[in-house]
Design an enzyme around this catalytic site. Structure first.
Site, short mmCIF file in Angstrom:
data_model
loop_
_atom_site.label_atom_id
_atom_site.label_comp_id
_atom_site.label_asym_id
_atom_site.label_seq_id
_atom_site.Cartn_x
_atom_site.Cartn_y
_atom_site.Cartn_z
CB ILE A 22 -3.91 -10.53 0.59
CG1 ILE A 22 -5.16 -11.10 -0.03
CG2 ILE A 22 -2.69 -10.75 -0.29
CD1 ILE A 22 -5.57 -10.43 -1.32
CG HIS A 59 4.36 -2.10 2.81
ND1 HIS A 59 4.82 -1.70 1.58
CD2 HIS A 59 4.70 -3.40 2.93
CE1 HIS A 59 5.40 -2.71 0.97
NE2 HIS A 59 5.35 -3.76 1.78
#
Ligand code: 5GP
Length: 118
Positions: free
Chosen positions: A34, A102
């Protein structure tokens, strides 16, 4: 019974939060960060939130880690030159903010704001 709140990434897996998804398998999902720090900035995330860090994933499910790296390579091949940085922030002091393991793929123009300086 202990209730835990799903991580932000589990909520993306469940489609509760929108994201630009670029790849998905039964066990992995990849989507655009994002707040991109490079021309290509994609996160590759195991769907399970059982592992907080890459070392936990490596010892708990090495095949899943290998599959994650394979997906990262494929994305870098498709979206850039196939050359990329793969970053796992591990621990708060290293800048980890989401404790659901991640990998950051950074590729293309890495710019000034990349996670690691040149
Ligand atoms: P960390 O700092 O834990 O290594 O990386 C977490 C990353 O997740 C950050 O780069 C941040 O921009 C990204 N991120 C946090 N919340 C969201 C979200 O809701 N959607 C997407 N696509 N990325 C997010």
């Amino acid at each position: 019974m202990t209730e835990t709140t799903p991580s932000i990434f589990s909520r993306i897996v469940a489609r509760e939060i929108p994201a630009t998804i670029v790849a998905e398998t039964d066990a992995l999902i990849a989507f655009e960060d994002i707040n991109p720090q490079a021309q290509v900035h994609v996160l590759v995330v195991p769907k399970t939130e059982r592992y907080a860090t890459v070392s936990e994933l490596a010892s708990g499910d090495p095949q899943l880690l290998a599959d994650l790296v394979g997906m990262a390579q494929q994305i870098a091949d498709d979206r850039s030159s196939g050359q990329y940085r793969l970053i796992f922030n591990s621990g708060e002091q290293a800048g980890q903010t989401v404790f659901h393991v991640h990998a950051h793929i950074l590729a293309g123009d890495l710019g000034e704001g990349s996670l690691v300086g040149r």
